[in-house]
Design a protein around this motif. Structure first.
Motif, PDB file in Angstrom:
ATOM      1  N   PHE A  14     -21.611   5.747  27.015  1.00 25.05           N
ATOM      2  CA  PHE A  14     -22.362   5.020  28.046  1.00 25.05           C
ATOM      3  C   PHE A  14     -22.535   3.555  27.677  1.00 25.05           C
ATOM      4  CE2 PHE A  14     -23.306   8.981  30.115  1.00 25.05           C
ATOM      5  CZ  PHE A  14     -23.561   8.607  31.431  1.00 25.05           C
ATOM      6  N   ALA A  15     -22.651   3.261  26.397  1.00 25.65           N
ATOM      7  CA  ALA A  15     -22.726   1.862  25.978  1.00 25.65           C
ATOM      8  C   ALA A  15     -21.434   1.133  26.331  1.00 25.65           C
ATOM      9  CB  ALA A  15     -22.987   1.775  24.474  1.00 25.65           C
ATOM     10  N   LEU A  16     -20.306   1.782  26.132  1.00 27.65           N
ATOM     11  CA  LEU A  16     -19.018   1.172  26.479  1.00 27.65           C
ATOM     12  C   LEU A  16     -18.883   1.000  27.984  1.00 27.65           C
ATOM     13  CD1 LEU A  16     -16.770   3.067  23.930  1.00 27.65           C
ATOM     14  CD2 LEU A  16     -17.098   0.590  24.013  1.00 27.65           C
ATOM     15  N   LEU A  17     -19.327   1.984  28.764  1.00 29.14           N
ATOM     16  CA  LEU A  17     -19.284   1.854  30.216  1.00 29.14           C
ATOM     17  C   LEU A  17     -20.156   0.688  30.678  1.00 29.14           C
ATOM     18  CD1 LEU A  17     -19.441   5.591  31.361  1.00 29.14           C
ATOM     19  CD2 LEU A  17     -17.527   4.020  31.671  1.00 29.14           C
ATOM     20  N   GLY A  18     -21.328   0.549  30.055  1.00 30.37           N
ATOM     21  CA  GLY A  18     -22.189  -0.566  30.409  1.00 30.37           C
ATOM     22  C   GLY A  18     -21.559  -1.905  30.070  1.00 30.37           C
ATOM     23  N   ALA A  19     -20.870  -1.964  28.941  1.00 33.60           N
ATOM     24  CA  ALA A  19     -20.208  -3.212  28.555  1.00 33.60           C
ATOM     25  C   ALA A  19     -19.066  -3.547  29.507  1.00 33.60           C
ATOM     26  CB  ALA A  19     -19.694  -3.106  27.118  1.00 33.60           C
ATOM     27  N   VAL A  20     -18.304  -2.543  29.900  1.00 29.14           N
ATOM     28  CA  VAL A  20     -17.215  -2.771  30.858  1.00 29.14           C
ATOM     29  C   VAL A  20     -17.770  -3.253  32.190  1.00 29.14           C
ATOM     30  CG1 VAL A  20     -15.368  -1.654  32.160  1.00 29.14           C
ATOM     31  CG2 VAL A  20     -15.640  -1.142  29.743  1.00 29.14           C
ATOM     32  N   GLU A  21     -18.909  -2.699  32.607  1.00 31.78           N
ATOM     33  CA  GLU A  21     -19.516  -3.134  33.860  1.00 31.78           C
ATOM     34  C   GLU A  21     -19.947  -4.603  33.779  1.00 31.78           C
ATOM     35  OE1 GLU A  21     -23.273  -1.971  36.787  1.00 31.78           O
ATOM     36  OE2 GLU A  21     -23.325  -1.502  34.659  1.00 31.78           O
ATOM     37  N   ARG A  22     -20.571  -4.983  32.666  1.00 32.81           N
ATOM     38  CA  ARG A  22     -21.056  -6.364  32.523  1.00 32.81           C
ATOM     39  C   ARG A  22     -19.908  -7.365  32.445  1.00 32.81           C
ATOM     40  NH1 ARG A  22     -24.180  -3.876  28.672  1.00 32.81           N
ATOM     41  NH2 ARG A  22     -22.971  -4.809  26.986  1.00 32.81           N
ATOM     42  N   ILE A  23     -18.909  -7.052  31.638  1.00 33.26           N
ATOM     43  CA  ILE A  23     -17.823  -8.005  31.370  1.00 33.26           C
ATOM     44  C   ILE A  23     -16.720  -7.910  32.414  1.00 33.26           C
ATOM     45  CG2 ILE A  23     -16.183  -8.791  29.615  1.00 33.26           C
ATOM     46  CD1 ILE A  23     -17.969  -7.356  27.537  1.00 33.26           C
ATOM     47  N   GLU A  24     -16.595  -6.729  33.026  1.00 33.89           N
ATOM     48  CA  GLU A  24     -15.603  -6.407  34.055  1.00 33.89           C
ATOM     49  C   GLU A  24     -14.238  -6.085  33.471  1.00 33.89           C
ATOM     50  OE1 GLU A  24     -15.485  -9.344  37.120  1.00 33.89           O
ATOM     51  OE2 GLU A  24     -17.487  -8.818  37.868  1.00 33.89           O
ATOM     52  N   GLU A  25     -13.785  -6.824  32.499  1.00 35.70           N
ATOM     53  CA  GLU A  25     -12.476  -6.540  31.886  1.00 35.70           C
ATOM     54  C   GLU A  25     -12.454  -7.170  30.493  1.00 35.70           C
ATOM     55  OE1 GLU A  25      -7.814  -6.531  33.346  1.00 35.70           O
ATOM     56  OE2 GLU A  25      -9.201  -8.040  34.131  1.00 35.70           O
ATOM     57  N   ALA A  26     -12.155  -6.371  29.453  1.00 40.46           N
ATOM     58  CA  ALA A  26     -12.190  -6.900  28.089  1.00 40.46           C
ATOM     59  C   ALA A  26     -11.351  -6.024  27.178  1.00 40.46           C
ATOM     60  CB  ALA A  26     -13.624  -6.981  27.573  1.00 40.46           C
ATOM     61  N   GLY A  27     -11.008  -6.583  26.035  1.00 44.42           N
ATOM     62  CA  GLY A  27     -10.226  -5.862  25.043  1.00 44.42           C
ATOM     63  C   GLY A  27     -11.093  -5.036  24.109  1.00 44.42           C
ATOM     64  N   ARG A  57      -6.835   1.303  31.672  1.00 43.34           N
ATOM     65  CA  ARG A  57      -6.236   0.224  30.894  1.00 43.34           C
ATOM     66  C   ARG A  57      -5.787  -0.897  31.832  1.00 43.34           C
ATOM     67  NH1 ARG A  57      -3.629   4.822  29.228  1.00 43.34           N
ATOM     68  NH2 ARG A  57      -4.378   5.736  27.259  1.00 43.34           N
ATOM     69  N   SER A  58      -5.865  -2.111  31.326  1.00 42.96           N
ATOM     70  CA  SER A  58      -5.433  -3.272  32.097  1.00 42.96           C
ATOM     71  C   SER A  58      -4.711  -4.238  31.169  1.00 42.96           C
ATOM     72  CB  SER A  58      -6.639  -3.968  32.742  1.00 42.96           C
ATOM     73  OG  SER A  58      -7.483  -4.515  31.740  1.00 42.96           O
ATOM     74  N   ARG A  59      -4.221  -5.314  31.729  1.00 46.10           N
ATOM     75  CA  ARG A  59      -3.489  -6.288  30.927  1.00 46.10           C
ATOM     76  C   ARG A  59      -4.376  -6.904  29.849  1.00 46.10           C
ATOM     77  NH1 ARG A  59      -0.489 -10.469  34.738  1.00 46.10           N
ATOM     78  NH2 ARG A  59       0.114 -11.231  32.672  1.00 46.10           N
ATOM     79  N   ARG A  60      -5.663  -7.007  30.126  1.00 52.01           N
ATOM     80  CA  ARG A  60      -6.587  -7.622  29.176  1.00 52.01           C
ATOM     81  C   ARG A  60      -7.357  -6.593  28.352  1.00 52.01           C
ATOM     82  NH1 ARG A  60     -10.327 -11.681  32.295  1.00 52.01           N
ATOM     83  NH2 ARG A  60     -11.114 -11.890  30.152  1.00 52.01           N
ATOM     84  N   GLY A  61      -7.075  -5.319  28.542  1.00 51.03           N
ATOM     85  CA  GLY A  61      -7.734  -4.286  27.758  1.00 51.03           C
ATOM     86  C   GLY A  61      -8.186  -3.123  28.605  1.00 51.03           C
ATOM     87  N   TYR A  62      -9.450  -3.125  29.007  1.00 49.48           N
ATOM     88  CA  TYR A  62     -10.015  -2.029  29.787  1.00 49.48           C
ATOM     89  C   TYR A  62     -10.885  -2.582  30.911  1.00 49.48           C
ATOM     90  CZ  TYR A  62      -8.720   0.786  25.701  1.00 49.48           C
ATOM     91  OH  TYR A  62      -8.038   1.397  24.681  1.00 49.48           O
ATOM     92  N   ARG A  63     -10.932  -1.821  32.021  1.00 48.29           N
ATOM     93  CA  ARG A  63     -11.812  -2.156  33.141  1.00 48.29           C
ATOM     94  C   ARG A  63     -12.310  -0.853  33.757  1.00 48.29           C
ATOM     95  NH1 ARG A  63      -6.832  -4.506  36.773  1.00 48.29           N
ATOM     96  NH2 ARG A  63      -5.863  -2.497  37.277  1.00 48.29           N
ATOM     97  N   MET A  64     -13.253  -0.969  34.680  1.00 43.11           N
ATOM     98  CA  MET A  64     -13.851   0.222  35.281  1.00 43.11           C
ATOM     99  C   MET A  64     -12.798   1.020  36.048  1.00 43.11           C
ATOM    100  SD  MET A  64     -16.858   1.522  35.037  1.00 43.11           S
ATOM    101  CE  MET A  64     -18.026   0.187  34.788  1.00 43.11           C
ATOM    102  N   GLY A  65     -12.895   2.340  35.960  1.00 42.30           N
ATOM    103  CA  GLY A  65     -11.915   3.197  36.606  1.00 42.30           C
ATOM    104  C   GLY A  65     -12.377   3.737  37.946  1.00 42.30           C
ATOM    105  N   PRO A  66     -11.468   4.355  38.691  1.00 40.04           N
ATOM    106  CA  PRO A  66     -11.789   4.820  40.044  1.00 40.04           C
ATOM    107  C   PRO A  66     -12.783   5.974  40.090  1.00 40.04           C
ATOM    108  CG  PRO A  66      -9.595   5.561  39.375  1.00 40.04           C
ATOM    109  CD  PRO A  66     -10.059   4.604  38.325  1.00 40.04           C
ATOM    110  N   ARG A  67     -12.856   6.766  39.028  1.00 43.93           N
ATOM    111  CA  ARG A  67     -13.762   7.915  39.092  1.00 43.93           C
ATOM    112  C   ARG A  67     -15.217   7.461  39.099  1.00 43.93           C
ATOM    113  NH1 ARG A  67     -13.545  13.441  35.385  1.00 43.93           N
ATOM    114  NH2 ARG A  67     -14.929  14.652  36.713  1.00 43.93           N
ATOM    115  N   ILE A  68     -15.520   6.420  38.333  1.00 45.98           N
ATOM    116  CA  ILE A  68     -16.881   5.886  38.331  1.00 45.98           C
ATOM    117  C   ILE A  68     -17.228   5.342  39.708  1.00 45.98           C
ATOM    118  CG2 ILE A  68     -18.308   4.013  37.431  1.00 45.98           C
ATOM    119  CD1 ILE A  68     -18.119   6.333  35.551  1.00 45.98           C
TER     120      ILE A  68
END
Length: 232
Positions: A14-27, A57-68
């Motif tokens: 959940f911490a990682l999901l929260g970070a992805v939400e805040r940053i939107e896309e990161a490595g 996965r994205s070009r810059r690392g990871y971003r939120m997925g469709p299931r969320i």
């Protein structure tokens, strides 16, 4: 079971999901640092989240997925609110040609729970489901004015008390390009089973339309939704 950072696996995910939400896309490196996790732990959890469709996965690392996204679309703070509001809101959009939103207050913001685009197209016709706006939109003001006890929104403007009294008396709040240029709004409260405002119904249009002429039909639609909620 704790992960390498001393947290449970669920807390780390959940911490990682929260970070992805805040940053939107990161490595991986940045996400691990944001969450205080070892890179190996962060990588393992992220790859598990990828398999579940929660992130991708994205070009810059990871971003939120469709299931969320799909899971988020099912969220509602009051049982039956979406179901009660959907048909009346779509009927209101057809009658007025304007866009119609069903909104709630959540963590000090106005969250668009359901959105029906109108005929006006452009920025007003875009789907805004799940979008968060400041509480001081018309859709938020009509809820804050009717909230009891007072919501923890921090210091309020000195003029707010008088404005809130007018909103409660008239049962409507207006936004005449106060938040975004070219966007005007009429918002009215939707009352839950216990009589308190549970949500707001907003009719969004452009400055060429008369907001006063939208008030009556918006209030009638809100009463229809409120009656359906009481019926539950």
């Amino acid at each position: 079971m704790p992960d390498g950072g001393g947290r449970s696996v669920l807390e780390g995910a959940f911490a990682l999901l929260g970070a992805v939400e805040r940053i939107e896309e990161a490595g991986l490196t940045r996400l691990a640092a944001e969450c205080g996790l070892p890179k190996t732990t962060a990588y393992r959890l992220l790859e598990q989240l990828v398999e579940l469709g929660a992130v991708e996965r994205s070009r810059r690392g990871y971003r939120m997925g469709p299931r969320i996204f799909r899971l988020g679309q099912g969220w509602q703070p009051y049982p039956g609110l979406r179901a009660a509001g959907r048909a009346p809101a779509r009927r209101l959009a057809r009658i007025t040609g304007a866009s119609v939103g069903l909104n709630v207050l959540w963590e000090g913001q106005t969250l668009v729970l359901d959105w029906t685009p109108g005929e006006d197209g452009g920025v007003l016709g875009r789907t805004l489901d799940g979008r968060a706006w400041p509480w001081f939109t018309a859709a938020g003001k009509v809820l804050v004015a009717g909230a009891y006890p007072r919501l923890p929104l921090g210091p309020l403007p000195g003029s707010w008390r008088r404005e809130a009294e007018a909103i409660r008396e008239l049962g409507v709040a207006f936004d005449r390009e106060d938040v975004a240029a070219g966007v005007c709004c009429v918002a009215v409260p939707v009352h839950g089973p216990h009589g308190a405002p549970s949500a707001s119904l907003s009719v969004v249009t452009d400055p060429a339309h008369s907001l006063d002429r939208l008030v009556g039909v918006a209030q009638q639609t809100a009463r229809t939704i409120s009656a359906a909620l009481r019926g539950r």
